[in-house]
Scaffold this motif. Structure first.
Motif, PDB file in Angstrom:
ATOM      1  N   SER A 178     -16.118  19.589  57.423  1.00 42.30           N
ATOM      2  CA  SER A 178     -15.629  19.757  58.794  1.00 42.30           C
ATOM      3  C   SER A 178     -14.308  19.038  59.076  1.00 42.30           C
ATOM      4  N   PRO A 179     -14.135  17.753  58.733  1.00 45.98           N
ATOM      5  CA  PRO A 179     -12.855  17.103  59.048  1.00 45.98           C
ATOM      6  C   PRO A 179     -11.653  17.809  58.432  1.00 45.98           C
ATOM      7  N   ALA A 180     -11.802  18.247  57.177  1.00 46.83           N
ATOM      8  CA  ALA A 180     -10.678  18.901  56.504  1.00 46.83           C
ATOM      9  C   ALA A 180     -10.385  20.267  57.111  1.00 46.83           C
ATOM     10  N   ILE A 181     -11.430  21.087  57.280  1.00 46.38           N
ATOM     11  CA  ILE A 181     -11.203  22.422  57.825  1.00 46.38           C
ATOM     12  C   ILE A 181     -10.707  22.350  59.263  1.00 46.38           C
ATOM     13  N   ASP A 182     -11.279  21.438  60.030  1.00 48.65           N
ATOM     14  CA  ASP A 182     -10.827  21.280  61.423  1.00 48.65           C
ATOM     15  C   ASP A 182      -9.353  20.929  61.473  1.00 48.65           C
ATOM     16  N   TRP A 183      -8.920  20.049  60.580  1.00 48.53           N
ATOM     17  CA  TRP A 183      -7.512  19.633  60.591  1.00 48.53           C
ATOM     18  C   TRP A 183      -6.602  20.794  60.162  1.00 48.53           C
ATOM     19  N   ILE A 184      -7.006  21.510  59.115  1.00 50.57           N
ATOM     20  CA  ILE A 184      -6.190  22.636  58.652  1.00 50.57           C
ATOM     21  C   ILE A 184      -6.031  23.671  59.762  1.00 50.57           C
ATOM     22  N   LEU A 185      -7.137  23.988  60.419  1.00 50.95           N
ATOM     23  CA  LEU A 185      -7.079  24.993  61.485  1.00 50.95           C
ATOM     24  C   LEU A 185      -6.323  24.470  62.704  1.00 50.95           C
ATOM     25  N   GLN A 186      -6.416  23.179  62.962  1.00 54.54           N
ATOM     26  CA  GLN A 186      -5.639  22.639  64.085  1.00 54.54           C
ATOM     27  C   GLN A 186      -4.149  22.805  63.836  1.00 54.54           C
ATOM     28  N   CYS A 187      -3.725  22.550  62.613  1.00 54.06           N
ATOM     29  CA  CYS A 187      -2.305  22.720  62.279  1.00 54.06           C
ATOM     30  C   CYS A 187      -1.889  24.182  62.387  1.00 54.06           C
ATOM     31  N   ILE A 188      -2.752  25.076  61.941  1.00 48.99           N
ATOM     32  CA  ILE A 188      -2.421  26.505  61.985  1.00 48.99           C
ATOM     33  C   ILE A 188      -2.425  27.019  63.427  1.00 48.99           C
ATOM     34  N   ALA A 189      -3.399  26.559  64.213  1.00 49.38           N
ATOM     35  CA  ALA A 189      -3.569  27.091  65.568  1.00 49.38           C
ATOM     36  C   ALA A 189      -2.634  26.464  66.587  1.00 49.38           C
ATOM     37  N   TYR A 190      -1.911  25.415  66.200  1.00 55.26           N
ATOM     38  CA  TYR A 190      -1.052  24.735  67.163  1.00 55.26           C
ATOM     39  C   TYR A 190       0.035  25.687  67.665  1.00 55.26           C
ATOM     40  N   ARG A 191      -0.040  25.977  68.954  1.00 52.50           N
ATOM     41  CA  ARG A 191       0.904  26.871  69.633  1.00 52.50           C
ATOM     42  C   ARG A 191       0.996  28.236  68.950  1.00 52.50           C
ATOM     43  N   ALA A 192      -0.109  28.646  68.359  1.00 52.80           N
ATOM     44  CA  ALA A 192      -0.142  29.958  67.692  1.00 52.80           C
ATOM     45  C   ALA A 192      -0.476  31.034  68.715  1.00 52.80           C
ATOM     46  N   PRO A 193      -0.048  32.264  68.498  1.00 58.82           N
ATOM     47  CA  PRO A 193      -0.374  33.357  69.432  1.00 58.82           C
ATOM     48  C   PRO A 193      -1.841  33.745  69.325  1.00 58.82           C
ATOM     49  N   GLU A 194      -2.310  34.435  70.341  1.00 59.65           N
ATOM     50  CA  GLU A 194      -3.724  34.797  70.402  1.00 59.65           C
ATOM     51  C   GLU A 194      -4.114  35.757  69.298  1.00 59.65           C
ATOM     52  N   ILE A 195      -3.151  36.498  68.795  1.00 58.13           N
ATOM     53  CA  ILE A 195      -3.470  37.478  67.745  1.00 58.13           C
ATOM     54  C   ILE A 195      -3.954  36.801  66.472  1.00 58.13           C
ATOM     55  N   LEU A 196      -3.517  35.538  66.259  1.00 59.79           N
ATOM     56  CA  LEU A 196      -3.971  34.823  65.067  1.00 59.79           C
ATOM     57  C   LEU A 196      -5.467  34.534  65.147  1.00 59.79           C
ATOM     58  N   LEU A 197      -5.959  34.262  66.358  1.00 56.17           N
ATOM     59  CA  LEU A 197      -7.402  34.055  66.518  1.00 56.17           C
ATOM     60  C   LEU A 197      -8.164  35.319  66.153  1.00 56.17           C
ATOM     61  N   THR A 198      -7.639  36.451  66.578  1.00 54.02           N
ATOM     62  CA  THR A 198      -8.284  37.726  66.232  1.00 54.02           C
ATOM     63  C   THR A 198      -8.354  37.903  64.723  1.00 54.02           C
ATOM     64  N   GLU A 199      -7.267  37.566  64.046  1.00 54.43           N
ATOM     65  CA  GLU A 199      -7.242  37.687  62.590  1.00 54.43           C
ATOM     66  C   GLU A 199      -8.253  36.748  61.945  1.00 54.43           C
ATOM     67  N   MET A 200      -8.359  35.532  62.461  1.00 57.39           N
ATOM     68  CA  MET A 200      -9.307  34.567  61.910  1.00 57.39           C
ATOM     69  C   MET A 200     -10.745  35.041  62.114  1.00 57.39           C
ATOM     70  N   MET A 201     -11.018  35.604  63.267  1.00 55.72           N
ATOM     71  CA  MET A 201     -12.368  36.098  63.538  1.00 55.72           C
ATOM     72  C   MET A 201     -12.721  37.239  62.584  1.00 55.72           C
ATOM     73  N   GLU A 202     -11.765  38.093  62.304  1.00 52.36           N
ATOM     74  CA  GLU A 202     -12.021  39.197  61.382  1.00 52.36           C
ATOM     75  C   GLU A 202     -12.311  38.679  59.978  1.00 52.36           C
ATOM     76  N   ARG A 203     -11.556  37.695  59.536  1.00 58.86           N
ATOM     77  CA  ARG A 203     -11.785  37.131  58.211  1.00 58.86           C
ATOM     78  C   ARG A 203     -13.139  36.429  58.145  1.00 58.86           C
ATOM     79  N   CYS A 204     -13.497  35.796  59.260  1.00 56.32           N
ATOM     80  CA  CYS A 204     -14.794  35.118  59.310  1.00 56.32           C
ATOM     81  C   CYS A 204     -15.935  36.133  59.200  1.00 56.32           C
ATOM     82  N   LYS A 205     -15.777  37.278  59.844  1.00 59.43           N
ATOM     83  CA  LYS A 205     -16.803  38.323  59.762  1.00 59.43           C
ATOM     84  C   LYS A 205     -16.926  38.836  58.334  1.00 59.43           C
TER      85      LYS A 205
END
Length: 945
Positions: A392-419
């Motif tokens: 969790s600490p590592a993944i949370d940090w990686i995603l925090q860096c990626i999601a920082y001021r990222a557009p909403e479309i990136l969340l959609t892409e992440m959700m698709e990959r998670c599925k």
């Protein structure tokens, strides 16, 4: 000594007041306004010659004021200008510092909303601990590691350093076994200090060896549950090393003592610095093992700025690919986290490399469930759910860096990959933790659907609902989905058997319920919490979460009549069995009440509940309670008392105060507040009746007076008692309760001898004379309008007070007794007037009772003679050399009293004034300015002779 009779001059207070009034002069404001900008007129003059004169040649007006210094110096500090003129190098350095700061501000892509790694460090160290024994390899060092002498040949130096690097592979290490966690952390700190010592002593190779050795530790997962904390400790050393190397190379770039700005270009770096930088990268490239080579190069990633503009952007993808060679998925994910951490510090704009890093992790995610990892977990007896939390600490940090001021479309892409990964719970949890709450809330139902499809064996679903609830506490989901979201979440939460798991989730979702639903739903949630936490007294292990629930409820329900109508709220409070926690909760509720309750209340539900809460706070006070805590509790209870009002039902109001007195008798500030409140109640009764009390209201007022008279003796502070006796006596006098007023004043007089010489003020012992003098002056002002008791002698209260003052033991070096006697003369002079300067409505003072009777005036005259004799005796005792200054000051003080209140047409009084004047300036201690202002008074005295 001859007696000096006192002859007070007659006063006409009305005419004196008219004379002292300021004369009103009509003012034509015109365009004037106090907030209008000031117009400044500048006059320019030209100097003709030494013998010539200056004349105004021009004038100009400005609508705003200008600082003449700033206009000349252009906002620059004049001292800086002088220094710059003397040393151009200093000027260049100063300007470079300003430019450096500006460039740093302009180029920074990380805002204050980005949560830094340092804020996560402590939490990781506290969460991931172990009781198992640890091991560590310590570098032993060698003489070859020391810096070579200046006479050594370059080739010899290079060969020696290469041998030192090889020496690390040849057993120059010592393995320490069976270390506790604390021992391990101490050893790591020793290595960090050894690194700094080696660097400061110019043993750069030794420093590199230490960093390589520490980096190797990150490949060890023998105590796997401690790995996240180990990563934090080791990367601290790597950060130190990276900073030392960068600053070393940067110092080599200084040209004429001027360093490079933060956004320098490689073209401005000299060859020596570039060669040194390349040398470091070549040394690191020669490290044989993959993990230390990766970590050490990542630590000095910022140094690529010295070599080329594209160095960092080229290096990041390469290092990302290097991580693919790390077989252990846990070690690999933390390596990716470190690369993201360094990348965000040196090149936050290179988001593509960070995204590639994470997508590489997704491609290898299935390794977590591979046979190698499973076998390792079996050996270490670690369950898969615990193992997954290590990521969790590592993944949370990686995603925090990626999601920082990222557009909403990136969340959609992440959700698709998670599925595509089968809605992996670990990854889904990190996604909800990293992206903006607004994005998550808008897709709440989508996330709930994904949570339902997750496999619960590896990562519990209730943790996913908790993460979703944390987002919904910050942002609102679509309004139509409010109820469905709560139902879906609570269906999972309420089935949890473990009380700790349950309360961790319920704590989060209570806030969502309070934000979007009525008291009915809040009551249902509270009832469910009580149901789950009461068996086996599970609430005793969940006090922090229960406190958080209370805080959230009172934050969103500010209407306390509504709050206390929530059926399960008070039963919920009963779960706080530990006294210290219970008191903290009560304080929290009272603070909210005082903050949000705008109007006074008499609601019985509110009063009963808050009385119970205040009683709980009061009963926690004991001999060990700190004074600050007592003051805080008393302030909260007083705030509640002030908000209780029964309107015109004064009897009910008094009954409430009587009940409060019995409940809060151990907090003196509360008793003081009750006395003031009852006095205010008596005055409100007088106001309603316009001073004409009926039999019923007169009896009620006497009951109020009796309340105060009974309560005051229970107070410990003597000056508090004195002031309350005086204040309550004034209230009784205003309500025509003359006998009760006399009782208060007699109690005050009898209390004066008990005043101690020293009193505690804010924890420090101070003399009490000044406080006693202030009280007595206020007392004298009241005694002017107090009528004599028909069964007592003339001025019995004044005489009694004078006797007490006479018998009081004053400090040897104090003149307060004389100052009090002088103020008594003020009082007695006011008592001789035909009409007193002020009266109490519907109370006949002595001016009415005696009507200027000669016997009454004779009694006052005798008292004056006695007082004057006491003053003169004291002045006589001050004739010694060391007390002459005090004698001068007191003589002048007494002289001013005679001028203000005495009739100087009396020869003896006139002569006394002259003698006091001469005594005041006899030894040269009198203030010259004061004496000059009083000279005209002396002339008046001589005119009368």
């Amino acid at each position: 000594m001859a007696a000096f009779p006192w002859h007070a001059r007659s006063r006409n207070y009305v005419s004196e007041s008219d004379v002292c009034k300021l004369e009103s002069v009509p003012l034509d404001f015109g365009d004037y306004h106090p907030l209008k900008p000031i117009t400044v007129t500048e006059s320019k003059t030209k100097k003709m010659s030494r013998k010539g004169s200056t004349s105004s040649t021009s004038s100009s007006s400005s609508s705003s004021m200008m600082d003449p210094l700033s206009s000349v110096l252009d906002g620059t500090d004049p001292l800086s200008l002088f220094a710059a003129a003397a040393d151009p190098l200093t000027t260049a350095a100063s300007m470079d510092g300003v430019r450096k700061k500006r460039d740093k501000d302009d180029s920074s892509a990380l805002g204050s909303d980005f949560e830094q790694w340092s804020s996560k460090r402590g939490e990781i160290l506290a969460r991931y601990t172990t009781t198992e024994k640890l091991s560590i390899n310590l570098y032993m060092g060698s003489e070859k590691g020391k810096a070579t002498t200046s006479g050594s040949a370059v080739s010899e130096k290079v060969r020696t350093r290469l041998e030192e690097l090889d020496d690390l592979e040849e057993g120059s290490q010592k393995e320490l076994l069976n270390l506790t966690q604390q021992d391990y952390m101490n050893r790591i700190e020793e290595l960090n200090q050894s690194l700094k010592d080696a660097w400061s002593s110019d043993q750069k190779v030794k420093a590199l060896k230490i960093v390589i050795q520490c980096s190797k530790l990150l490949s060890d997962t023998t105590v796997i549950q401690f790995y996240p904390s180990k990563f934090v400790l080791i990367t601290d050393i790597l950060d130190t090393f990276g900073k030392l190397v960068y600053e070393r190379i940067l110092s080599m770039c200084m040209d004429n003592r001027v360093s490079l700005s933060d956004n320098f270009s490689p073209e401005t770096v000299n060859d020596t610095a570039k060669e040194t930088c390349l040398n470091w990268f070549f040394k690191i490239a020669s490290i044989r093992e993959l993990i230390p080579r990766f970590y050490v190069e990542a630590a000095i990633l910022k140094c690529n700025k010295f070599l080329s503009k594209t160095g960092i952007s080229e290096c990041l993808p390469r290092l990302t690919s290097v991580i693919r060679g790390i077989g252990d998925p846990l070690v690999a994910v933390y390596a990716r986290a470190y690369l993201c951490r360094v990348g965000m510090e040196v090149a936050p704009q290179l988001k593509e490399s960070l995204n590639k890093n994470f997508f590489d992790f997704l491609l290898t995610f299935k390794q977590i469930h591979g046979d190698t990892v499973q076998n390792q977990l079996v050996v270490q007896c670690v369950e898969i759910p615990l193992y997954l939390t290590l990521y969790s600490p590592a993944i949370d940090w990686i995603l925090q860096c990626i999601a920082y001021r990222a557009p909403e479309i990136l969340l959609t892409e992440m959700m698709e990959r998670c599925k595509k990964l089968g809605n992996n719970a670990l990854l889904l949890n990190s996604i909800m933790s990293a992206f903006r709450a607004e994005f998550i809330a808008a897709r709440s139902m989508d996330f709930i659907g994904m949570i339902k499809e997750c496999d619960e064996s590896g990562f519990p679903k209730h943790l996913l609902f908790r993460s979703l609830g944390l987002n919904l506490a910050l942002a609102d989901p679509p309004e139509n989905d409010h109820l469905q979201i709560l139902n879906e979440a609570w269906k999972v939460i309420t089935k949890l058997k473990n009380p700790q798991d349950y309360i961790n989730c319920a704590e989060v979702w209570v806030e969502y319920t309070c934000r979007h639903f009525t008291k009915r739903e809040v009551n249902t949630v509270l009832a469910d919490v009580i149901k789950h936490m009461t068996p086996d007294r599970a609430f005793e292990d969940a006090y922090p979460q229960l406190q958080s629930i209370i805080q959230k409820v009172i934050t969103y329900i500010n209407d306390f009549s509504l709050l206390f109508s929530v059926e399960k709220f008070l039963p919920f409070l009963d779960m706080f069995q530990k006294e210290s926690v219970r008191v903290e909760v009560c304080k929290c509720i009272m603070e909210s009440f005082i903050k949000h309750q705008q109007e006074s209340t008499k609601d019985p539900v509110i009063l009963n509940a808050l009385l119970h809460i205040c009683k709980t706070m009061h009963d926690s006070v004991n001999a060990l309670t700190l004074e600050d805590e007592k003051r805080l509790l008393a302030a909260l209870i007083n705030g509640f008392i002030k908000m209780v009002s029964f309107g015109r039902d004064f009897e009910q109001q008094l009954s409430f105060y009587v009940e409060a007195r019995s409940m809060f008798c151990n907090l003196e500030p509360v008793l003081v507040q009750l006395i003031h409140s009852v006095n205010q109640l008596a005055m409100e009764t007088r106001k309603v009746m316009r001073g004409n009390h009926s039999r019923k209201t007169a009896a009620f007022v006497r009951a109020c007076v009796a309340f105060c008279f009974i309560t005051i003796p229970s107070l410990s502070s003597i000056f508090t008692r004195l002031n309350l006796y005086l204040h309550s006596g004034q209230v009784a006098l205003a309500n025509q309760c003359l006998s009760q007023a006399d009782a208060f004043f007699k109690a005050a007089v009898s209390l004066v001898p008990e005043v101690p010489k020293m009193i505690s003020i804010d924890g420090k012992m101070r003399p009490s004379d000044a406080f006693l003098l202030e009280f007595l002056c206020n007392f004298f002002s009241t005694l002017l309008v107090v009528p004599d008791h028909p069964e007592q002698g003339v001025l019995f209260l004044v005489r009694g007070l004078l006797n007490v003052i006479q018998d009081y033991t004053w400090e040897d070096n104090s003149d307060d007794k004389v100052r009090i006697y002088t103020n008594v003369l003020h009082l007695l002079s006011a008592m001789t007037q035909e009409t007193y300067i002020y009266h109490v409505d519907k109370v006949d003072s002595n001016d009415t009772l005696y009507g200027g009777d000669s016997k009454f005036l004779a009694e006052i005259s005798k008292l004056c003679e006695t007082v004057i004799a006491q003053i003169l005796d004291h002045l006589k005792t001050l004739g010694k050399e060391e007390t002459l200054k005090r004698q001068s000051q007191l003589a002048l003080y007494f002289f001013n009293t005679i001028l203000a209140h005495g009739d100087l047409r009396n020869n003896k009084l006139n002569q006394l004034s002259v003698n006091l004047w001469n005594l005041a300036q006899k030894h040269g201690f009198a203030d010259t300015k004061t004496m000059v202002r009083r000279t005209y008074c002396r002339e008046i005295c001589y005119d009368f002779l």
